[in-house]
Write an enzyme that holds these catalytic residues in place. Structure first.
Site, mmCIF file in Angstrom:
data_model
loop_
_atom_site.group_PDB
_atom_site.id
_atom_site.type_symbol
_atom_site.label_atom_id
_atom_site.label_comp_id
_atom_site.label_asym_id
_atom_site.label_seq_id
_atom_site.Cartn_x
_atom_site.Cartn_y
_atom_site.Cartn_z
ATOM 1 N N ALA A 96 28.806 59.178 31.706
ATOM 2 C CA ALA A 96 29.857 60.190 31.879
ATOM 3 C C ALA A 96 31.202 59.574 31.554
ATOM 4 N N SER B 182 34.476 59.205 33.507
ATOM 5 C CA SER B 182 34.492 59.223 34.977
ATOM 6 C C SER B 182 35.877 59.173 35.628
ATOM 7 N N THR C 188 28.799 63.809 41.650
ATOM 8 C CA THR C 188 29.920 63.370 42.497
ATOM 9 C C THR C 188 30.244 64.390 43.584
ATOM 10 N N ASP C 189 30.912 63.921 44.643
ATOM 11 C CA ASP C 189 31.372 64.849 45.687
ATOM 12 C C ASP C 189 32.558 65.690 45.203
ATOM 13 N N GLU C 190 33.193 65.263 44.094
ATOM 14 C CA GLU C 190 34.404 65.975 43.640
ATOM 15 C C GLU C 190 34.108 67.407 43.198
ATOM 16 N N TYR D 99 37.836 66.559 35.076
ATOM 17 C CA TYR D 99 36.664 65.698 35.324
ATOM 18 C C TYR D 99 35.652 66.415 36.231
ATOM 19 N N SER D 100 36.120 66.878 37.394
ATOM 20 C CA SER D 100 35.147 67.449 38.343
ATOM 21 C C SER D 100 34.563 68.761 37.817
ATOM 22 N N SER E 288 33.929 69.330 34.682
ATOM 23 C CA SER E 288 32.893 68.975 33.697
ATOM 24 C C SER E 288 31.636 68.465 34.396
ATOM 25 N N LYS E 289 31.802 67.756 35.519
ATOM 26 C CA LYS E 289 30.624 67.304 36.275
ATOM 27 C C LYS E 289 29.921 68.512 36.911
ATOM 28 N N ASN F 190 33.141 58.250 46.795
ATOM 29 C CA ASN F 190 33.765 57.145 46.034
ATOM 30 C C ASN F 190 33.027 55.821 46.222
ATOM 31 N N ASN F 191 32.658 55.211 45.109
ATOM 32 C CA ASN F 191 32.020 53.890 45.135
ATOM 33 C C ASN F 191 33.058 52.791 44.947
ATOM 34 N N GLY G 13 47.423 68.189 40.811
ATOM 35 C CA GLY G 13 46.210 68.820 41.364
ATOM 36 C C GLY G 13 45.405 67.895 42.263
HETATM 37 P P1 NAD Z 1 31.967 54.394 34.344
HETATM 38 O O1 NAD Z 1 33.053 55.116 33.628
HETATM 39 O O2 NAD Z 1 32.220 53.037 34.888
HETATM 40 O O3 NAD Z 1 30.698 54.264 33.381
HETATM 41 C C1 NAD Z 1 30.250 55.298 32.552
HETATM 42 C C2 NAD Z 1 29.360 54.698 31.483
HETATM 43 O O4 NAD Z 1 28.884 55.775 30.649
HETATM 44 C C3 NAD Z 1 30.101 53.721 30.553
HETATM 45 O O5 NAD Z 1 29.320 52.560 30.364
HETATM 46 C C4 NAD Z 1 30.244 54.482 29.247
HETATM 47 O O6 NAD Z 1 30.246 53.653 28.107
HETATM 48 C C5 NAD Z 1 29.019 55.383 29.288
HETATM 49 N N1 NAD Z 1 29.158 56.592 28.479
HETATM 50 C C6 NAD Z 1 30.235 57.426 28.403
HETATM 51 N N2 NAD Z 1 29.987 58.423 27.531
HETATM 52 C C7 NAD Z 1 28.710 58.238 27.076
HETATM 53 C C8 NAD Z 1 27.875 58.937 26.184
HETATM 54 N N3 NAD Z 1 28.301 60.045 25.561
HETATM 55 N N4 NAD Z 1 26.628 58.473 25.941
HETATM 56 C C9 NAD Z 1 26.191 57.333 26.546
HETATM 57 N N5 NAD Z 1 26.950 56.618 27.388
HETATM 58 C C10 NAD Z 1 28.185 57.067 27.659
HETATM 59 O O7 NAD Z 1 31.487 55.394 35.461
HETATM 60 P P2 NAD Z 1 30.788 55.081 36.871
HETATM 61 O O8 NAD Z 1 31.833 54.966 37.896
HETATM 62 O O9 NAD Z 1 29.794 53.993 36.694
HETATM 63 O O10 NAD Z 1 30.027 56.465 37.116
HETATM 64 C C11 NAD Z 1 28.683 56.643 36.734
HETATM 65 C C12 NAD Z 1 28.245 58.035 37.120
HETATM 66 O O11 NAD Z 1 28.369 58.194 38.528
HETATM 67 C C13 NAD Z 1 29.103 59.138 36.507
HETATM 68 O O12 NAD Z 1 28.265 60.201 36.155
HETATM 69 C C14 NAD Z 1 30.053 59.535 37.621
HETATM 70 O O13 NAD Z 1 30.431 60.882 37.484
HETATM 71 C C15 NAD Z 1 29.176 59.319 38.832
HETATM 72 N N6 NAD Z 1 29.866 58.998 40.089
HETATM 73 C C16 NAD Z 1 30.794 57.993 40.143
HETATM 74 C C17 NAD Z 1 31.382 57.677 41.368
HETATM 75 C C18 NAD Z 1 32.395 56.558 41.476
HETATM 76 O O14 NAD Z 1 33.010 56.414 42.531
HETATM 77 N N7 NAD Z 1 32.601 55.740 40.466
HETATM 78 C C19 NAD Z 1 31.025 58.380 42.522
HETATM 79 C C20 NAD Z 1 30.083 59.404 42.418
HETATM 80 C C21 NAD Z 1 29.503 59.691 41.206
HETATM 81 O O1 DAU Z 2 34.627 60.920 44.772
HETATM 82 C C1 DAU Z 2 33.867 60.374 43.726
HETATM 83 C C2 DAU Z 2 34.764 60.064 42.559
HETATM 84 O O2 DAU Z 2 35.526 58.912 42.911
HETATM 85 C C3 DAU Z 2 34.009 59.820 41.260
HETATM 86 O O3 DAU Z 2 33.341 61.011 40.895
HETATM 87 C C4 DAU Z 2 34.978 59.404 40.147
HETATM 88 O O4 DAU Z 2 34.243 59.093 38.967
HETATM 89 C C5 DAU Z 2 35.726 58.190 40.613
HETATM 90 O O5 DAU Z 2 36.672 57.804 39.638
HETATM 91 C C6 DAU Z 2 36.423 58.450 41.940
HETATM 92 O O6 DAU Z 2 37.500 59.421 41.765
HETATM 93 P P1 DAU Z 2 38.921 59.267 42.500
HETATM 94 O O7 DAU Z 2 39.921 60.037 41.741
HETATM 95 O O8 DAU Z 2 38.791 59.526 43.950
HETATM 96 O O9 DAU Z 2 39.114 57.673 42.303
HETATM 97 P P2 DAU Z 2 40.409 56.802 41.921
HETATM 98 O O10 DAU Z 2 40.028 55.377 42.140
HETATM 99 O O11 DAU Z 2 40.983 57.183 40.618
HETATM 100 O O12 DAU Z 2 41.444 57.213 43.051
HETATM 101 C C7 DAU Z 2 41.137 57.051 44.427
HETATM 102 C C8 DAU Z 2 42.308 57.610 45.214
HETATM 103 O O13 DAU Z 2 43.442 56.744 45.021
HETATM 104 C C9 DAU Z 2 42.753 58.990 44.744
HETATM 105 O O14 DAU Z 2 43.193 59.744 45.871
HETATM 106 C C10 DAU Z 2 43.936 58.702 43.824
HETATM 107 C C11 DAU Z 2 44.539 57.454 44.429
HETATM 108 N N1 DAU Z 2 45.186 56.521 43.470
HETATM 109 C C12 DAU Z 2 44.484 56.137 42.371
HETATM 110 C C13 DAU Z 2 45.048 55.286 41.448
HETATM 111 C C14 DAU Z 2 44.286 54.873 40.208
HETATM 112 C C15 DAU Z 2 46.462 56.025 43.739
HETATM 113 O O15 DAU Z 2 47.081 56.359 44.764
HETATM 114 N N2 DAU Z 2 47.008 55.169 42.823
HETATM 115 C C16 DAU Z 2 46.373 54.784 41.675
HETATM 116 O O16 DAU Z 2 46.957 54.018 40.870
#
Ligand code: NAD
Ligand code: DAU
Length: 352
Positions: free
Chosen positions: A82, A84, A133-135, A159-160, A162-163, A188-189, A293
């Site tokens: 995805a 992300s 995702t929870d989003e 993003y959310s 599209s998910k 969030n991971n 947003g």
């Molecule tokens: P990430 O952005 O670190 O990794 C995404 C990977 O997908 C990358 O390696 C990228 O090269 C690959 N990719 C992108 N477009 C592609 C395509 N068209 N074909 C094949 N590969 C492609 O994301 P992540 O944080 O590892 O998230 C992985 C999944 O988990 C996502 O679906 C995200 O929505 C979901 N998710 C993430 C979190 C989080 O906190 N990071 C939480 C809940 C769910």
């Molecule tokens: O909830 C799951 C989601 O968590 C996943 O689906 C997404 O792929 C992942 O990116 C993550 O989304 P968030 O938008 O919550 O994560 P991010 O790390 O971008 O931001 C976490 C929180 O911190 C959010 O409230 C925005 C804030 N933030 C983020 C950045 C990058 C800041 O305050 N400053 C920053 O510079």
């Protein structure tokens, strides 16, 4: 037996593959487009491991995916691929629609055709697990109960949205064609190999390089944090025992305000890698313009997964965040390699 993992070079996908091969001997085919977020260094420990094959390709490329499925005959496909990052989706939603919606659609088409051609025993054992995702549930009021699987979808960012669209397609392929799907919606991971555009690795990296620690708005937005390896164990559990067609929320009951998370990171770094001037990293905290947003609060109710499948996270927030900071301190070379020209261009676009 073999599984196919898409997005295997990203943050969660690579952690999943590494953990899978630490727990199983079953072969993994990884498929990844290697966008800016994909990094083969995440999988470097698997070099020479015959149980792992990496393929560079796009989930939206029907011919590539179909050929891979025919050739390797996986018993399951796990879709992590995805775009992300929410902030990137605000600057440029197009890639999110292409990969998360159109790409997932093409992947489902290829998988459906492959699955339909399997013999009946393999057809009923096959699983398509979609990582979401929870989003997709939108934003919670301060006193509202955490998201359950019944919560209405109310996505607020490109993003959310599209998910959410991809989750609906996955659901439809089960309901209409009988494809045996499972969906997980995780909070969030954080942990090793997290790309430093996201809050936790960005703050660690900026702190250590003497840059501002940007807090959007008032920093009181709440996220529910889960150590990435606990997400991986939940996915393995859902793949093993999840009920076909169902969705499972994954989370660690760790709601934290962003400012608290950043202050915690500063305090750990003050202990583990003190600033040379003796001052606290908290001095680098800077409040910046809010995300348009911006969802105020996420919280996941993971009780279904705990009750029905017996899953529990191994890490608390305190143990997970300490391990994470240690990993970044021990892996500066990994960070240096990815904070390249393209990464700096992103920071200029987002923070200046
Ligand atoms: P990430 O952005 O670190 O990794 C995404 C990977 O997908 C990358 O390696 C990228 O090269 C690959 N990719 C992108 N477009 C592609 C395509 N068209 N074909 C094949 N590969 C492609 O994301 P992540 O944080 O590892 O998230 C992985 C999944 O988990 C996502 O679906 C995200 O929505 C979901 N998710 C993430 C979190 C989080 O906190 N990071 C939480 C809940 C769910
Ligand atoms: O909830 C799951 C989601 O968590 C996943 O689906 C997404 O792929 C992942 O990116 C993550 O989304 P968030 O938008 O919550 O994560 P991010 O790390 O971008 O931001 C976490 C929180 O911190 C959010 O409230 C925005 C804030 N933030 C983020 C950045 C990058 C800041 O305050 N400053 C920053 O510079």
């Amino acid at each position: 037996m073999t599984i196919l993992v898409t997005g295997s070079a990203g943050f969660i996908g690579s952690n999943f593959v590494l953990d899978w091969l630490a727990n199983h001997d079953e072969k993994v085919i990884g498929l990844d487009k290697l966008t800016y977020a994909g990094n083969l260094q995440n999988l470097a420990d698997l070099e020479g491991d015959e149980r792992h094959l990496f393929v560079h390709g796009d989930i939206g490329d029907l011919a590539t995916v179909s050929a891979l499925l025919e050739r390797h005959q996986p018993r399951a496909v796990l879709n992590f691929a995805a775009e992300s990052h929410v902030d990137r989706s605000i600057h440029g939603p197009e890639d999110f629609i292409q990969t998360n919606v159109v790409g997932t659609f093409h992947l489902l088409q290829a998988v459906r055709e492959y699955w339909a051609g399997l013999d009946s025993e393999r057809r009923s054992a096959f699983r398509f697990l979609h990582v979401s995702t929870d989003e997709v549930y939108g934003s919670l009021e301060p006193d509202a109960a955490a998201f359950t699987e019944q919560h209405r979808y109310e996505p607020n960012s490109p993003y959310s949205a599209s998910k959410a669209a991809s989750d609906h397609l996955v659901r439809a392929y089960h309901h209409t064609y009988g494809l045996p799907v499972l969906t997980t919606n995780c909070s969030n991971n954080y942990g090793p190999y997290h790309f430093p555009e996201k809050l936790i690795p960005l703050v660690i990296h900026n702190a250590l390089t003497g840059k501002p620690l940007p807090i959007y708005g008032d920093g009181q937005q709440i996220r529910d944090w889960l150590y990435v390896k606990d997400h991986c164990s939940a996915i393995r559990r859902v793949l093993d025992a999840g009920k076909v067609g169902e969705t499972y929320n994954v989370g660690g009951w760790n709601e934290k305000a962003n400012l608290d998370v950043v202050q915690t990171l500063c305090d750990i770094l003050d202990q583990e890698s003190p600033r040379s001037d003796g001052r606290s990293y908290r001095d680098q905290i800077t409040f910046v313009k809010d995300r348009p947003g911006h969802d105020r609060r996420y919280a996941i109710d993971a009780s279904r997964l705990e009750r029905e499948l017996g899953w529990k996270p191994a890490e608390t927030f305190e143990s997970g965040i300490a391990k994470t900071v240690r990993w970044y301190l021990d892996n500066q070379a990994w960070v240096d390699n990815i904070t390249s020209g393209a990464y700096r261009e992103w920071l200029d676009k987002q923070y200046k």
